[in-house]
Design an enzyme around this catalytic site. Structure first.
Site, PDB file in Angstrom:
ATOM      1  N   LYS A 228       0.840  -1.210   0.000  1.00 55.82           N
ATOM      2  CA  LYS A 228       0.000   0.000   0.000  1.00 55.82           C
ATOM      3  C   LYS A 228       0.870   1.253   0.000  1.00 55.82           C
ATOM      4  O   LYS A 228       0.371   2.365   0.058  1.00 55.82           O
ATOM      5  CB  LYS A 228      -0.918   0.017   1.222  1.00 55.82           C
ATOM      6  CG  LYS A 228      -1.892  -1.163   1.249  1.00 55.82           C
ATOM      7  CD  LYS A 228      -2.848  -1.043   2.408  1.00 55.82           C
ATOM      8  CE  LYS A 228      -3.411  -2.359   2.851  1.00 55.82           C
ATOM      9  NZ  LYS A 228      -4.707  -2.721   2.303  1.00 55.82           N
ATOM     10  N   CYS A 368     -12.773  -5.792   5.609  1.00 54.16           N
ATOM     11  CA  CYS A 368     -12.111  -6.539   6.701  1.00 54.16           C
ATOM     12  C   CYS A 368     -12.256  -5.800   8.027  1.00 54.16           C
ATOM     13  O   CYS A 368     -11.301  -5.712   8.816  1.00 54.16           O
ATOM     14  CB  CYS A 368     -10.639  -6.787   6.398  1.00 54.16           C
ATOM     15  SG  CYS A 368     -10.359  -7.753   4.936  1.00 54.16           S
TER      16      CYS A 368
HETATM   17  C1  LIG Z   1      -5.695  -0.706   8.272  1.00 54.76           C
HETATM   18  C2  LIG Z   1      -5.192  -1.984   7.668  1.00 54.76           C
HETATM   19  N1  LIG Z   1      -4.505  -2.825   8.439  1.00 54.76           N
HETATM   20  C3  LIG Z   1      -4.016  -3.980   7.978  1.00 54.76           C
HETATM   21  C4  LIG Z   1      -4.231  -4.364   6.676  1.00 54.76           C
HETATM   22  C5  LIG Z   1      -3.677  -5.665   6.226  1.00 54.76           C
HETATM   23  O1  LIG Z   1      -2.647  -5.502   5.303  1.00 54.76           O
HETATM   24  P1  LIG Z   1      -1.983  -6.787   4.647  1.00 54.76           P
HETATM   25  O2  LIG Z   1      -3.111  -7.529   3.986  1.00 54.76           O
HETATM   26  O3  LIG Z   1      -1.013  -6.265   3.648  1.00 54.76           O
HETATM   27  O4  LIG Z   1      -1.371  -7.572   5.721  1.00 54.76           O
HETATM   28  C6  LIG Z   1      -4.954  -3.525   5.829  1.00 54.76           C
HETATM   29  C7  LIG Z   1      -5.239  -3.938   4.439  1.00 54.76           C
HETATM   30  O5  LIG Z   1      -6.327  -3.804   3.928  1.00 54.76           O
HETATM   31  C8  LIG Z   1      -5.439  -2.287   6.337  1.00 54.76           C
HETATM   32  O6  LIG Z   1      -6.112  -1.441   5.561  1.00 54.76           O
END
Ligand SMILES: Cc1ncc(COP(=O)(O)O)c(C=O)c1O
Length: 411
Positions: A228, A368
């Protein structure tokens, strides 16, 4: 009011995928909060590693391996410096989820006991909820939730009351991926430390969007993800306070993370290697190092100013749009570069599909964050998010696309 590109140059041409057309339409990419696009410099760095420097790291002394190790460790040094951390306290993982699991497994398993309390916020991504649920269940500890107010901010009075239960850890997102809320991390950390708790921050949305200075925040663990932040997939970072990292046991074990292996037991190598078992994500770390260079070359303050202006413009345009409600703080200064919304009479899935046909890419779903969805009585939302390459023209296309949604659904 159209947002002038006063803070940042036009970067569209530097993101190759943005020159594509889908169904005869240009791509309007408004989903960087899910995953950002990759600038050419990052793609070049990954190709350069595979083309010219491919070798393992830390596993020999021939020149190719020295080059690969220098690229890999150089990336770590620049990433650490970017956030005011040190290379020893900067651990490469697979993603933010893996970083947070490292904390729950290594810290949680050795520090949580039956009857202990862990505080997480109601706005957490599942990656900062589910690992805590599992470790709390294993240790007999309890999870309590810091509530979110109707305006999308944390209820700090309720937080103070929860601190009276003397939690062992306080876990929160720096920026909510649904509401956009920028949480007052330094203040929350100060109160948590006064109450004897450690502070674990999910900085996934913050690192690419706002200046983050870890010594100023004074938190114990800070997790984020590369994909991201203009970096490749498959790489995440966990920054940890040195004393804690030295104290807690490793999470994943095997090669590289050891000092000595005896038949019955082993000892661990120095930080950060203790937490990096197995062959490293070499190309991914090198790519993330260059992504951080890319952010620094633009200037994180300029990025914030640019995206803040776009967010303000979007909120202004949304305020005039029939039947549209924005979730989260209404003052753009209180939020990151994203806005989740509802359009009366339209299901987010239909909105996403119709916008997609117009070339406009937005995220739809529960993001999520099901506890937060439940808190606001929502099944799902539509979310538009910005990155450095976006401009007012992208907002124009989103608004035009939403008019098409209204027309198609006869709203
Ligand atoms: C606030 C936040 N935390 C954690 C994550 C998880 O990231 P990753 O899937 O790269 O571990 C995301 C991804 O959508 C997120 O937006």
């Amino acid at each position: 009011m159209a947002t002038e590109l006063t803070h940042i140059r036009d970067l569209t041409a530097e993101f190759p995928v943005l020159s594509r057309e889908i169904g005869g339409r240009p791509i309007t990419y408004l989903d960087s909060a899910a995953t950002s696009q990759t600038p050419q410099v990052v793609i070049d760095a990954i190709v350069d590693y595979y083309t010219n420097h491919r070798a393992s790291v830390h596993r020999g002394v021939y020149p190719l391996i020295v080059e690969a190790t220098d690229l890999y460790e150089g990336a770590r040094e620049r990433i650490a410096a970017f956030l005011g951390s040190t290379p020893q306290e900067t651990i490469f993982t697979a993603n933010a989820t893996a970083s947070l699991n490292l904390v729950t497994h290594s810290w949680g398993r050795t520090n949580l006991d039956a009857g202990d309390t862990v505080l997480v916020t109601e706005m957490e991504h599942h990656s900062d909820v589910v690992p805590w649920q599992l470790i709390c269940a294993e240790r007999g500890a309890n999870i309590e939730y810091i509530p979110v107010l109707d305006d999308g901010k944390l209820d700090l009075d309720a937080y103070d009351r929860l601190l009276e239960r003397q939690p062992k850890a306080v876990c929160l997102a720096h920026i909510s991926n649904v509401l956009g809320t920028i949480n007052p991390v330094a203040e929350i950390a100060r109160r948590a430390h006064d109450a004897g708790a450690i502070v674990v921050v999910d900085g996934t949305q913050a690192v690419p969007q706002i200046p983050v200075n870890l010594p100023e925040l004074d938190v114990d663990f800070y997790a984020w993800t590369g994909h991201k932040a203009y970096g490749p997939t498959g790489i995440g970072v966990l920054h940890g306070r040195r004393e804690l990292l030295e104290e807690i046991p490793p999470f994943i074990s095997g090669g590289h993370m050891i000092k000595q292996v005896f038949e019955e037991s082993s000892t661990w190598t120095e930080l950060p290697g203790k937490f990096e078992a197995g062959t490293a994500q070499i190309a991914e770390a090198i790519g993330l190092g260059v992504a951080v260079d890319f952010i620094q070359e633009l200037g994180i303050d300029n990025i914030r100013a640019h995206e803040l202006a776009l967010t303000a413009e979007l909120l202004e345009r949304f305020a005039d749009f029939p039947g549209l409600t924005v979730h989260g703080p209404l003052d753009p200064a209180d939020r990151g570069a994203l806005a989740s919304f509802a359009l009366e009479g339209a299901h987010p899935h239909d909105i996403g599909e119709i916008l997609g046909r117009e070339g406009v890419c937005v995220r739809t779903g529960h993001h999520c964050a099901q506890p937060l969805m439940r808190r606001f009585n929502l099944g799902s939302t539509t979310r538009a998010s910005f990155a450095v390459h976006n401009s007012s023209a992208d907002i124009d296309r989103l608004i035009a696309g939403l008019h098409t949604v209204r027309a198609t659904l006869q709203l």
